[in-house]
Design an enzyme around this catalytic site. Structure first.
Site, short mmCIF file in Angstrom:
data_model
loop_
_atom_site.label_atom_id
_atom_site.label_comp_id
_atom_site.label_asym_id
_atom_site.label_seq_id
_atom_site.Cartn_x
_atom_site.Cartn_y
_atom_site.Cartn_z
CG HIS A 270 -2.04 0.99 1.17
ND1 HIS A 270 -1.88 2.32 1.51
CD2 HIS A 270 -3.33 0.85 0.78
CE1 HIS A 270 -3.03 2.95 1.35
NE2 HIS A 270 -3.92 2.09 0.91
CG ASP A 321 -7.73 -2.45 -2.99
OD1 ASP A 321 -8.87 -1.96 -2.96
OD2 ASP A 321 -6.69 -1.79 -2.99
#
Length: 380
Positions: A270, A321
């Site tokens: 991320h 996600d």
């Protein structure tokens, strides 16, 4: 002839992509990427996702505190009463070419809603809050309607009861969803509701700072979220999982083959978090419960194997996600609509930020370090 002077690039003075730059003050969200902490107005995200609802979090983001029972009932009643969207907007969705990008369609539909709202250009705080409620209530209806139309089916009218997650799942199929499905989607909406000054939130605040209307700000936010580097990651995660499941390739071999070819494994790492994404922990548990309810533990097993191998090989953790993708898939949602579901949750954060911007507004106008030539002359 002397060469034109070049202005200083200023590379040592300016952060590329504004990384780490503090652009404004906000009381809405705090995140610490190194420690894996995400906080909405003082509350840790793990606490909110397991002990509150999406509507509770919407109230928290807009008003600064979790609702009491009367406030919760009042907000839910307001949202359910505002779900009907203008028929002309549904007709527009019906008329779009087949294969149209769902997030692009939603962007157009939200922009179109402004033309049917008599308060669209009313900038009073009361009118802006009412528009916030209407957008939060109607965006799920638009997404579900377009998903049905993409399947060659007519939209299912929204109910005047039930929370956002339950009503959305009902509108997708016309059938009552299971309790784990509702709980999983509700948690996902909470986890996607807010995430600081990301690209789409910053876009919405910049537009709002010009004193343009709320529909314009949210349309801009959707446009930013549609970008491949922002909101579309969970779609690519699901496409990867489906490809792997269909091929029957051993997940461990799949990861090692991808890494050997220096290809990215979607859903890991991320931009902000340097440790485990706190949202991923919550969704991992939700995926387990949903897999049990739907007798679909093969998706849970596949995800567990992938995370274990990637963490061992690269030391990189799964992000939000990675786990939201199989959850949405088990809820019967087409992968192309995953980014639209992101909008369904993030509308609360976007609107909270725009309302906060208007509370003490100043036009957002940064400068760029000029790196082009100087001293050029027109030759005749």
């Amino acid at each position: 002839m002397n060469s034109p002077k070049i202005a200083p690039a200023g590379q040592d003075r300016h952060a590329k992509g504004l990384a780490g730059v503090i652009a404004l003050n906000s009381s809405i969200c705090f995140l610490d990427g190194r420690k894996g902490i995400l906080v909405y107005r003082g509350y840790r995200i793990e606490d909110l996702a397991t002990n509150s609802t999406f509507e509770d979090v919407a109230h928290l983001l807009w008003h600064g505190h979790l609702p009491n029972e009367a406030e919760r009932t009042g907000l839910c009643d307001q949202l359910t009463s505002l779900r009907d969207v203008p028929e002309a907007v549904l007709d527009m969705l019906r008329g779009l070419p087949s294969g149209n990008n769902p997030t692009g369609a939603l962007r157009t539909a939200v922009s179109m809603l402004a033309h049917y709202d008599p308060e669209a250009d009313d900038m009073s705080s009361e009118a802006n809050y009412r528009k916030t409620l209407r957008l939060t209530a109607q965006i799920p209806v638009l997404i579900a309607a377009f998903a049905r139309l993409n399947q060659g089916k007519e939209p299912v009218a929204p109910r005047t009861t039930g929370n956002t997650a339950r009503n959305f799942l009902y509108m997708l199929t016309g059938e009552e969803p299971g309790p784990c499905a509702v709980e999983a989607l509700d948690a996902a909406l909470v986890l996607h509701a807010e995430h600081g000054l990301n690209a789409s939130t910053f876009t919405a605040r910049v537009i709002g700072a010009t004193l343009s209307d709320l529909y314009s700000a949210i349309t801009g936010g959707i446009g930013a979220l549609k970008g491949a580097l922002h909101g579309g990651a969970n779609t690519r995660v699901m496409l990867m999982l489906l490809e792997l499941h269909k091929s029957g390739e051993d997940p461990e071999a799949f990861v090692r083959r991808k890494l050997a070819a220096k290809e990215r494994i979607m859903g890991f790492g991320h931009r902000v978090y340097k440790t485990l994404d706190p949202r991923a922990n919550v969704l991992r548990q939700m995926l387990l419960e949903l897999g049990r309810e739907q007798d679909a533990m093969h998706w849970v097993d596949l995800c567990c194997t992938l995370t274990q191998v990637v963490e061992e090989e690269k030391g990189i953790n799964a992000n939000v996600d990675f786990y939201s993708a199989p959850i949405y898939h088990l809820l019967g949602i087409d992968a192309n609509f995953f980014t639209s579901l992101f909008v369904m949750g993030r509308i609360t954060g976007w609107t909270a930020h725009v309302l906060e911007q208007w509370g003490d507004n100043r036009l957002i106008r940064p400068r760029a370090a000029y790196t082009g030539p100087m001293g050029l002359k027109v030759n005749r």
